[in-house]
Design a protein around this motif. Structure first.
Motif, PDB file in Angstrom:
ATOM      1  N   PRO A  20       0.821  -1.202   0.000  1.00  0.00           N
ATOM      2  CA  PRO A  20       0.000   0.000   0.000  1.00  0.00           C
ATOM      3  C   PRO A  20       0.856   1.253   0.000  1.00  0.00           C
ATOM      4  CG  PRO A  20       0.105  -0.934   2.196  1.00  0.00           C
ATOM      5  CD  PRO A  20       0.799  -1.898   1.287  1.00  0.00           C
ATOM      6  N   GLY A  21       0.300   2.325  -0.554  1.00  0.00           N
ATOM      7  CA  GLY A  21       1.024   3.585  -0.543  1.00  0.00           C
ATOM      8  C   GLY A  21       2.300   3.487  -1.353  1.00  0.00           C
ATOM      9  N   ASN A  22       3.406   3.793  -0.709  1.00  0.00           N
ATOM     10  CA  ASN A  22       4.692   3.831  -1.395  1.00  0.00           C
ATOM     11  C   ASN A  22       5.630   2.751  -0.876  1.00  0.00           C
ATOM     12  OD1 ASN A  22       6.159   5.174  -3.437  1.00  0.00           O
ATOM     13  ND2 ASN A  22       7.409   6.212  -1.902  1.00  0.00           N
ATOM     14  N   LYS A  23       5.083   1.600  -0.468  1.00  0.00           N
ATOM     15  CA  LYS A  23       5.886   0.536   0.124  1.00  0.00           C
ATOM     16  C   LYS A  23       6.104  -0.614  -0.856  1.00  0.00           C
ATOM     17  CE  LYS A  23       6.059   2.419   4.252  1.00  0.00           C
ATOM     18  NZ  LYS A  23       7.337   2.895   4.837  1.00  0.00           N
ATOM     19  N   ILE A  24       7.286  -1.219  -0.775  1.00  0.00           N
ATOM     20  CA  ILE A  24       7.557  -2.452  -1.507  1.00  0.00           C
ATOM     21  C   ILE A  24       8.160  -3.463  -0.549  1.00  0.00           C
ATOM     22  CG2 ILE A  24       7.842  -1.366  -3.768  1.00  0.00           C
ATOM     23  CD1 ILE A  24      10.863  -1.488  -3.358  1.00  0.00           C
ATOM     24  N   TYR A  25       7.984  -4.728  -0.869  1.00  0.00           N
ATOM     25  CA  TYR A  25       8.430  -5.811   0.010  1.00  0.00           C
ATOM     26  C   TYR A  25       9.852  -6.208  -0.358  1.00  0.00           C
ATOM     27  CZ  TYR A  25       7.822  -9.897   3.016  1.00  0.00           C
ATOM     28  OH  TYR A  25       7.933 -10.818   4.029  1.00  0.00           O
ATOM     29  N   ARG A  26      10.768  -6.131   0.612  1.00  0.00           N
ATOM     30  CA  ARG A  26      12.189  -6.340   0.320  1.00  0.00           C
ATOM     31  C   ARG A  26      12.745  -7.622   0.934  1.00  0.00           C
ATOM     32  NH1 ARG A  26      17.021  -4.529  -1.353  1.00  0.00           N
ATOM     33  NH2 ARG A  26      18.736  -4.329   0.128  1.00  0.00           N
ATOM     34  N   PHE A  27      12.415  -7.909   2.186  1.00  0.00           N
ATOM     35  CA  PHE A  27      12.981  -9.079   2.861  1.00  0.00           C
ATOM     36  C   PHE A  27      11.882 -10.009   3.350  1.00  0.00           C
ATOM     37  CE2 PHE A  27      16.477  -5.963   3.631  1.00  0.00           C
ATOM     38  CZ  PHE A  27      17.461  -6.637   2.919  1.00  0.00           C
ATOM     39  N   GLN A  28      12.015 -11.277   3.027  1.00  0.00           N
ATOM     40  CA  GLN A  28      11.059 -12.278   3.472  1.00  0.00           C
ATOM     41  C   GLN A  28      11.313 -12.647   4.936  1.00  0.00           C
ATOM     42  OE1 GLN A  28      10.434 -15.528   0.661  1.00  0.00           O
ATOM     43  NE2 GLN A  28      11.307 -14.278  -0.982  1.00  0.00           N
ATOM     44  N   SER A  29      10.341 -13.324   5.541  1.00  0.00           N
ATOM     45  CA  SER A  29      10.424 -13.632   6.967  1.00  0.00           C
ATOM     46  C   SER A  29      11.650 -14.490   7.298  1.00  0.00           C
ATOM     47  CB  SER A  29       9.150 -14.335   7.429  1.00  0.00           C
ATOM     48  OG  SER A  29       8.921 -15.518   6.680  1.00  0.00           O
ATOM     49  N   GLY A  30      12.001 -15.435   6.410  1.00  0.00           N
ATOM     50  CA  GLY A  30      13.166 -16.279   6.656  1.00  0.00           C
ATOM     51  C   GLY A  30      14.460 -15.488   6.696  1.00  0.00           C
ATOM     52  N   GLU A  31      14.567 -14.475   5.840  1.00  0.00           N
ATOM     53  CA  GLU A  31      15.744 -13.609   5.834  1.00  0.00           C
ATOM     54  C   GLU A  31      15.824 -12.797   7.117  1.00  0.00           C
ATOM     55  OE1 GLU A  31      16.550 -12.017   1.453  1.00  0.00           O
ATOM     56  OE2 GLU A  31      14.416 -11.987   1.918  1.00  0.00           O
ATOM     57  N   ARG A  32      14.677 -12.282   7.541  1.00  0.00           N
ATOM     58  CA  ARG A  32      14.657 -11.452   8.743  1.00  0.00           C
ATOM     59  C   ARG A  32      14.961 -12.276   9.985  1.00  0.00           C
ATOM     60  NH1 ARG A  32       9.711 -10.103   6.573  1.00  0.00           N
ATOM     61  NH2 ARG A  32       8.590 -10.430   8.523  1.00  0.00           N
ATOM     62  N   PHE A  33      14.416 -13.467  10.071  1.00  0.00           N
ATOM     63  CA  PHE A  33      14.658 -14.334  11.221  1.00  0.00           C
ATOM     64  C   PHE A  33      16.144 -14.673  11.325  1.00  0.00           C
ATOM     65  CE2 PHE A  33      13.309 -18.590  13.383  1.00  0.00           C
ATOM     66  CZ  PHE A  33      13.840 -18.130  14.586  1.00  0.00           C
ATOM     67  N   LEU A  34      16.762 -15.034  10.197  1.00  0.00           N
ATOM     68  CA  LEU A  34      18.183 -15.372  10.208  1.00  0.00           C
ATOM     69  C   LEU A  34      19.029 -14.160  10.575  1.00  0.00           C
ATOM     70  CD1 LEU A  34      20.462 -17.384   9.701  1.00  0.00           C
ATOM     71  CD2 LEU A  34      20.366 -16.784   7.268  1.00  0.00           C
ATOM     72  N   HIS A  35      18.666 -12.995  10.052  1.00  0.00           N
ATOM     73  CA  HIS A  35      19.415 -11.769  10.357  1.00  0.00           C
ATOM     74  C   HIS A  35      19.438 -11.502  11.856  1.00  0.00           C
ATOM     75  CE1 HIS A  35      19.615  -7.396  11.136  1.00  0.00           C
ATOM     76  NE2 HIS A  35      20.570  -7.411  10.224  1.00  0.00           N
ATOM     77  N   TRP A  36      18.271 -11.534  12.506  1.00  0.00           N
ATOM     78  CA  TRP A  36      18.215 -11.225  13.932  1.00  0.00           C
ATOM     79  C   TRP A  36      18.780 -12.353  14.785  1.00  0.00           C
ATOM     80  CZ3 TRP A  36      18.061  -6.420  14.765  1.00  0.00           C
ATOM     81  CH2 TRP A  36      17.335  -5.563  13.949  1.00  0.00           C
ATOM     82  N   THR A 206       9.849  -5.453   9.311  1.00  0.00           N
ATOM     83  CA  THR A 206       8.556  -5.830   8.743  1.00  0.00           C
ATOM     84  C   THR A 206       8.665  -6.446   7.354  1.00  0.00           C
ATOM     85  OG1 THR A 206       8.190  -3.692   7.652  1.00  0.00           O
ATOM     86  CG2 THR A 206       7.534  -3.877   9.982  1.00  0.00           C
ATOM     87  N   GLY A 207       9.794  -6.248   6.690  1.00  0.00           N
ATOM     88  CA  GLY A 207       9.946  -6.694   5.314  1.00  0.00           C
ATOM     89  C   GLY A 207       9.691  -5.595   4.297  1.00  0.00           C
ATOM     90  N   TRP A 208       8.946  -4.549   4.700  1.00  0.00           N
ATOM     91  CA  TRP A 208       8.544  -3.486   3.781  1.00  0.00           C
ATOM     92  C   TRP A 208       9.457  -2.270   3.898  1.00  0.00           C
ATOM     93  CZ3 TRP A 208       4.615  -4.556   0.410  1.00  0.00           C
ATOM     94  CH2 TRP A 208       3.796  -5.653   0.718  1.00  0.00           C
TER      95      TRP A 208
END
Length: 226
Positions: A20-36, A206-208
């Motif tokens: 929505p708005g001006n957002k795009i999805y960049r990182f999936q949940s698996g990427e974020r979980f591994l990062h943290w 959030t991925g966005w």
């Protein structure tokens, strides 16, 4: 009036999806979980290591020093356990992880030019940096450092706990941490402090991310997706 839909759940949105708005999805949940799973233990390990260093001469009963040592060991266990757990939970994302590894280790001329020009661009907005893919050259360096140092941290950290063999592993463990410190510190600064880049931290939460921000900082990745 048309109602703007909410962002799709992380698991349902492919990388590069528009929101929505001006957002795009960049990182999936698996990427974020591994990062943290890597980032949080790393930060705690460096913080407790600094505390251990500055409280080395603490008077008995060395309450702060001993507490920092306990936290350091706990963070070390997390560093050993959490990344493999993240990969195991996200086992269906193995193609994505392999693609990220390829992106992190494959360099081209633009990456080297970006690395050379970045210090000047940081103080002069007129300097135009070369196009970057999913990760810029600094992020690639950090990525390579983490992959190369992770097994060294784990092996030397475990050896430090073993009686009779602690000194030389401790030297290797400390040297690895000191050598990695500039990249770790730089990554934290760019992600959480620098005004022009900390906007991207939302992507790891959030991925966005903001479309125009992504278009400016990762033009090749943006062009390939859109």
């Amino acid at each position: 009036m048309t109602k703007v839909s909410e962002p799709a759940p992380a698991e349902a949105a492919p990388s590069g999806a528009a929101g929505p708005g001006n957002k795009i999805y960049r990182f999936q949940s698996g990427e974020r979980f591994l990062h943290w799973a890597l980032a949080l233990p790393f930060v705690l390990l460096y913080a407790t290591a600094a505390t251990l260093l500055f409280t080395w001469g603490e008077d008995a009963p060395r309450t702060i020093h001993n507490a920092a040592a306990l936290l350091h060991r706990g963070a070390g266990v997390c560093l050993i356990v959490l990344p493999p757990l993240a990969l195991l939970i996200g086992v269906r994302d193995w193609r994505m992880h392999f693609e990220n590894i390829r992106q992190g280790w494959v360099w081209d001329r633009n990456d080297f030019r970006w690395l050379i020009l970045f210090p000047k661009a940081a103080v002069d907005a007129r300097v135009k940096l070369p196009e970057q893919g999913k990760f810029n050259a600094a992020e690639k360096l950090n990525f390579m450092m983490v992959m190369a140092s992770y097994p060294l941290y784990v092996i030397t950290g475990l050896l430090v706990w073993m009686p009779g063999v602690a000194f030389y592993p401790w030297i290797a463990h400390t040297l690895t941490a000191v050598l990695a410190l500039p990249l770790v510190g730089g990554h934290i600064f760019m992600a959480a402090v620098n005004p022009s880049t900390r906007i991207g931290l939302n992507g790891m939460l959030t991925g966005w991310v903001d479309r125009e921000w992504a278009k400016h900082h990762y033009r090749r990745w943006y062009r390939e997706r859109f």
